[in-house]
Design a protein around this motif. Structure first.
Motif, mmCIF file in Angstrom:
data_model
loop_
_atom_site.group_PDB
_atom_site.id
_atom_site.type_symbol
_atom_site.label_atom_id
_atom_site.label_comp_id
_atom_site.label_asym_id
_atom_site.label_seq_id
_atom_site.Cartn_x
_atom_site.Cartn_y
_atom_site.Cartn_z
ATOM 1 N N ALA A 1 42.649 26.958 27.560
ATOM 2 C CA ALA A 1 43.268 28.276 28.000
ATOM 3 C C ALA A 1 43.078 28.834 29.189
ATOM 4 C CB ALA A 1 43.412 29.274 26.737
ATOM 5 N N PRO A 2 43.966 29.207 30.031
ATOM 6 C CA PRO A 2 43.741 29.720 31.222
ATOM 7 C C PRO A 2 43.105 30.948 31.014
ATOM 8 C CG PRO A 2 46.172 29.909 31.084
ATOM 9 C CD PRO A 2 45.691 29.015 29.673
ATOM 10 N N ARG A 3 42.465 31.450 32.276
ATOM 11 C CA ARG A 3 42.135 32.900 32.447
ATOM 12 C C ARG A 3 42.443 33.388 33.850
ATOM 13 N NH1 ARG A 3 36.349 33.829 29.868
ATOM 14 N NH2 ARG A 3 36.806 36.033 30.199
ATOM 15 N N PHE A 4 43.072 34.554 33.926
ATOM 16 C CA PHE A 4 43.534 34.898 35.319
ATOM 17 C C PHE A 4 42.841 36.348 35.632
ATOM 18 C CE2 PHE A 4 47.361 32.662 33.228
ATOM 19 C CZ PHE A 4 47.498 31.628 34.247
ATOM 20 N N ASP A 5 42.803 36.348 36.886
ATOM 21 C CA ASP A 5 42.056 37.558 37.377
ATOM 22 C C ASP A 5 43.120 38.566 37.150
ATOM 23 O OD1 ASP A 5 41.006 39.453 39.021
ATOM 24 O OD2 ASP A 5 40.467 37.819 40.471
ATOM 25 N N THR A 6 42.577 39.773 37.053
ATOM 26 C CA THR A 6 43.381 41.037 36.505
ATOM 27 C C THR A 6 43.674 41.772 37.799
ATOM 28 O OG1 THR A 6 41.429 42.296 35.846
ATOM 29 C CG2 THR A 6 42.777 41.205 34.032
ATOM 30 N N LYS A 7 43.197 41.398 39.098
ATOM 31 C CA LYS A 7 43.074 42.143 40.362
ATOM 32 C C LYS A 7 44.673 42.045 40.862
ATOM 33 C CE LYS A 7 40.058 40.568 43.030
ATOM 34 N NZ LYS A 7 39.091 39.965 43.924
ATOM 35 N N PRO A 8 45.401 43.276 41.043
ATOM 36 C CA PRO A 8 46.529 43.247 41.786
ATOM 37 C C PRO A 8 46.660 42.497 42.885
ATOM 38 C CG PRO A 8 45.795 45.457 41.634
ATOM 39 C CD PRO A 8 44.512 44.513 41.183
ATOM 40 N N LEU A 9 47.818 41.595 42.972
ATOM 41 C CA LEU A 9 48.019 40.916 44.242
ATOM 42 C C LEU A 9 48.715 41.711 45.298
ATOM 43 C CD1 LEU A 9 49.458 37.498 43.027
ATOM 44 C CD2 LEU A 9 47.314 37.707 44.274
ATOM 45 N N ALA B 1 48.414 37.667 38.843
ATOM 46 C CA ALA B 1 47.848 36.240 38.787
ATOM 47 C C ALA B 1 48.732 35.432 37.848
ATOM 48 C CB ALA B 1 46.421 36.345 38.772
ATOM 49 N N MET B 2 48.854 35.838 36.786
ATOM 50 C CA MET B 2 49.703 35.181 35.690
ATOM 51 C C MET B 2 51.064 34.870 36.155
ATOM 52 S SD MET B 2 50.577 36.008 31.822
ATOM 53 C CE MET B 2 52.169 35.622 32.013
ATOM 54 N N ILE B 3 51.797 36.182 36.762
ATOM 55 C CA ILE B 3 52.965 35.787 37.118
ATOM 56 C C ILE B 3 53.323 34.699 38.278
ATOM 57 C CG2 ILE B 3 54.935 37.040 38.009
ATOM 58 C CD1 ILE B 3 53.998 39.618 36.809
ATOM 59 N N LYS B 4 52.083 34.815 39.163
ATOM 60 C CA LYS B 4 52.098 34.065 40.123
ATOM 61 C C LYS B 4 51.885 32.472 40.115
ATOM 62 C CE LYS B 4 50.033 33.025 44.705
ATOM 63 N NZ LYS B 4 48.780 33.564 45.746
ATOM 64 N N THR C 1 50.349 28.506 30.981
ATOM 65 C CA THR C 1 50.499 29.606 31.867
ATOM 66 C C THR C 1 50.208 30.844 31.511
ATOM 67 O OG1 THR C 1 52.700 29.372 31.319
ATOM 68 C CG2 THR C 1 52.293 28.190 33.303
ATOM 69 N N VAL C 2 49.941 31.053 30.195
ATOM 70 C CA VAL C 2 49.610 32.481 29.556
ATOM 71 C C VAL C 2 48.058 32.447 29.274
ATOM 72 C CG1 VAL C 2 51.870 32.862 29.027
ATOM 73 C CG2 VAL C 2 50.214 31.886 27.315
ATOM 74 N N ASP C 3 47.613 33.776 29.508
ATOM 75 C CA ASP C 3 46.060 33.838 28.984
ATOM 76 C C ASP C 3 46.078 34.550 27.644
ATOM 77 O OD1 ASP C 3 46.925 36.169 29.937
ATOM 78 O OD2 ASP C 3 45.114 36.267 31.461
ATOM 79 N N ASP C 4 44.904 34.512 27.156
ATOM 80 C CA ASP C 4 44.798 35.234 25.794
ATOM 81 C C ASP C 4 45.152 36.720 25.787
ATOM 82 O OD1 ASP C 4 44.108 32.560 24.772
ATOM 83 O OD2 ASP C 4 41.993 33.137 24.260
ATOM 84 N N ALA C 5 44.707 37.238 26.985
ATOM 85 C CA ALA C 5 45.116 38.584 27.125
ATOM 86 C C ALA C 5 46.524 38.855 26.949
ATOM 87 C CB ALA C 5 44.459 39.155 28.355
ATOM 88 N N TYR C 6 47.143 38.121 27.860
ATOM 89 C CA TYR C 6 48.607 38.162 27.799
ATOM 90 C C TYR C 6 49.321 38.275 26.339
ATOM 91 C CZ TYR C 6 53.546 37.065 28.398
ATOM 92 O OH TYR C 6 55.052 37.012 28.416
ATOM 93 N N LEU C 7 48.838 36.957 25.500
ATOM 94 C CA LEU C 7 49.401 36.879 24.198
ATOM 95 C C LEU C 7 48.949 38.166 23.439
ATOM 96 C CD1 LEU C 7 48.343 33.239 23.775
ATOM 97 C CD2 LEU C 7 50.805 34.154 23.918
ATOM 98 N N LYS C 8 47.617 38.561 23.681
ATOM 99 C CA LYS C 8 47.414 39.705 22.466
ATOM 100 C C LYS C 8 48.086 40.787 22.980
ATOM 101 C CE LYS C 8 42.557 38.065 22.095
ATOM 102 N NZ LYS C 8 41.222 38.041 22.560
ATOM 103 N N ARG C 9 48.159 41.112 24.431
ATOM 104 C CA ARG C 9 48.875 42.402 24.604
ATOM 105 C C ARG C 9 50.591 42.403 24.072
ATOM 106 N NH1 ARG C 9 46.970 42.286 30.052
ATOM 107 N NH2 ARG C 9 44.720 42.913 29.872
#
Lengths: 151, 348
Positions: free
Chosen positions: B102-110, B168-171, B57-65
């Protein structure tokens, strides 16, 4: 509204950047149980030329007062001659002497925590102290590496 | 000459290779993360990073940040000192525990209705994540004390989290939940897609509010508390003992600063440490965060130099910052006040 949003977020991040960086605390996990890790720690301290001056048995004190706790000690250590010399030349440093490491059991493992000597560099910027804190940092790194790597 | 050239070339290449070598993620993890997240990512003080439902449920960008920004006031520090390549290596190491992709999530705001999302958040999320998204209590440190949850519910109203997680990750986490934790799959709990978007919109709206109290850290620059005494050394020591007792502490032990480092007859009586404790407070402090023990027991040092007597102690208010744990703030502030009160009383 957008400005306000940016302001709060920038404020929050600035608080974070200024206050919560990983370099102020050293923490390490040992796969050894508490007794083994304590023994490894004391040997590692001695190997770096320091002397353990006191082991505060926090768990014993708490249990004597009726509180439930796992194994918990604070190990005080220093170098003979160095503590006295520093206290004489830099009296404000006294509350942070001798150095200490908290060591406590976490299930089958043991955790050690101490303030990074680099933190003292922020508190006491005297140039004469810089090499002392840097040496402590290096020695502590070696002590913690030993504890972490000893299985 | 030729062997010399070869040797020089070899040394040059080996030097360049080590300079460009990929950082060792496993070693970096052991040095920086294992103390809290467990040697194999099974959790402890920190969340269980190896849990498949976390990894999915988390992408690499989330882990790195998250590594870079930490979670202000919530124990997880910011690893600003690591190089980008080192952060990448740690994330790669974390992913070695996960067999899936590993999932990848869109960074566009929902887009969603934050007001409606707030109502839904209160109904479905607040019990664990707090009314205002401030997160659950505790640090996750076990110390053989019972915990309400196998993990501490994360603070969503935290600048570190909000800067790390995409909508998208939160959703996705709302839809699938996290098996093995109390986070249920709201996708299966009757919430519609639009409702989930509204909850995400509410969580995102927290960025526009002042940070939650759980993200706060005490600020002061004074590393020590000190006070001059108008009395001689012996009188000041006796006054500190009395003030310690009248402030509900008990004396633990007294010693010279260099005790244990020199023979007893060489100890310096003019640098006298008084250790004391309030066991109820100690128990509470260690239950909140066992790492604070490194500044315990409470202590005031009475020093005489050139006929002048001075009392000194560490400043818990300043030291609270190194633990990055907002739950310690009140306690550290209180102990700072108590140290000051004891010193003031000793000089009356």
């Amino acid at each position: 509204m957008k400005r306000l949003r940016v302001f709060w977020f920038a404020l929050a991040l600035s608080l974070f950047w200024g206050s919560a960086q990983a370099d102020e605390l050293m923490i390490v996990r040992s796969a050894q149980n508490f007794e083994e890790a304590m023994s490894t720690l004391q040997a590692a301290i001695a190997a770096q030329g320091y002397k353990v001056t006191k082991v505060q048995r926090v768990d014993v004190g708490l249990e004597a007062k009726g509180y439930k706790t796992d194994r918990y000690r604070v190990v005080f250590y220093g170098k003979p001659g160095e503590v006295e010399a520093l206290a004489a030349q830099h009296p404000d440093l006294v509350p942070y002497l001798p150095l200490s490491i908290a060591i406590f059991a976490e299930e089958g493992n043991t955790i050690l925590a101490t303030a990074r000597p680099g933190l003292l560099k922020q508190f006491y910027p005297a140039p004469a102290l810089k090499p002392v804190f840097e040496r402590w940092e290096k020695d502590l790194g070696a002590i913690f590496d030993t504890v972490r790597e000893t299985k | 000459m030729k062997p010399f050239r070869l040797l020089a070339l070899g040394l040059l290449l080996s030097g360049a290779a080590s300079a460009w070598a990929t950082p060792d993620g496993a070693k970096l993890y052991a040095q920086n993360c294992a103390a809290c997240h467990g040697e194999n990512g099974s959790g402890g003080i920190g969340i269980p990073l190896s849990l498949p439902s976390f990894q999915s449920t988390v992408d690499d960008a989330y882990l790195k940040r998250s590594i870079r920004l930490g979670r202000p006031g919530r124990v997880m520090p910011a690893f600003t000192q690591l190089q980008d390549a080192e952060v990448d290596a740690i994330v790669q190491h974390l992913r070695s525990w996960y067999r899936g992709k590993a999932p990848r999530f869109d960074t566009k705001p929902l887009r969603g209705n934050a007001q409606h999302g707030k109502t839904l958040f209160q109904q479905h999320c607040a019990a664990c994540h707090g009314q205002h998204g401030e997160g659950g209590h505790g640090t996750g440190v076990t110390l053989s004390r019972p915990r309400d949850f196998p993990i501490i519910p994360p603070a969503l109203h935290n600048p570190g989290f909000l800067a790390s997680a995409s909508d998208a990750m939160i959703k996705h986490t709302l839809v699938t939940g996290r098996a093995g934790t109390p986070m249920v799959a709201f996708g299966k709990k009757g919430l519609k897609d639009r409702d989930l978007n509204d909850i995400v919109a509410f969580v995102r709206s927290l960025e526009r509010q002042a940070p939650a109290s759980t993200a706060s850290v005490l600020t002061t620059d004074a590393a020590i508390i000190s006070m001059d005494s108008p009395y001689d050394l012996a009188t000041t020591i006796e006054n500190v003992r009395k003030a310690v007792a009248s402030n509900n502490f008990v004396l633990i032990r007294e010693q010279a600063l260099n005790s244990g480092l020199v023979a007893e007859d060489k100890e310096d009586p003019k640098q006298h440490i008084i250790y004391f404790c309030n066991f109820g407070m100690l128990n509470q402090a260690l239950a909140t965060d066992p790492r604070v023990g490194l500044f315990l027991p409470c202590r005031i040092t009475v020093v005489e130099r050139a006929g002048k007597v001075r009392m000194l102690a560490v400043n818990p208010k300043r030291l609270s910052r190194i633990f990055n744990n907002s739950e310690l703030n009140e306690m550290c502030d209180q102990i700072t006040k108590m140290y000051t009160a004891i010193m003031e009383e000793a000089t009356l």
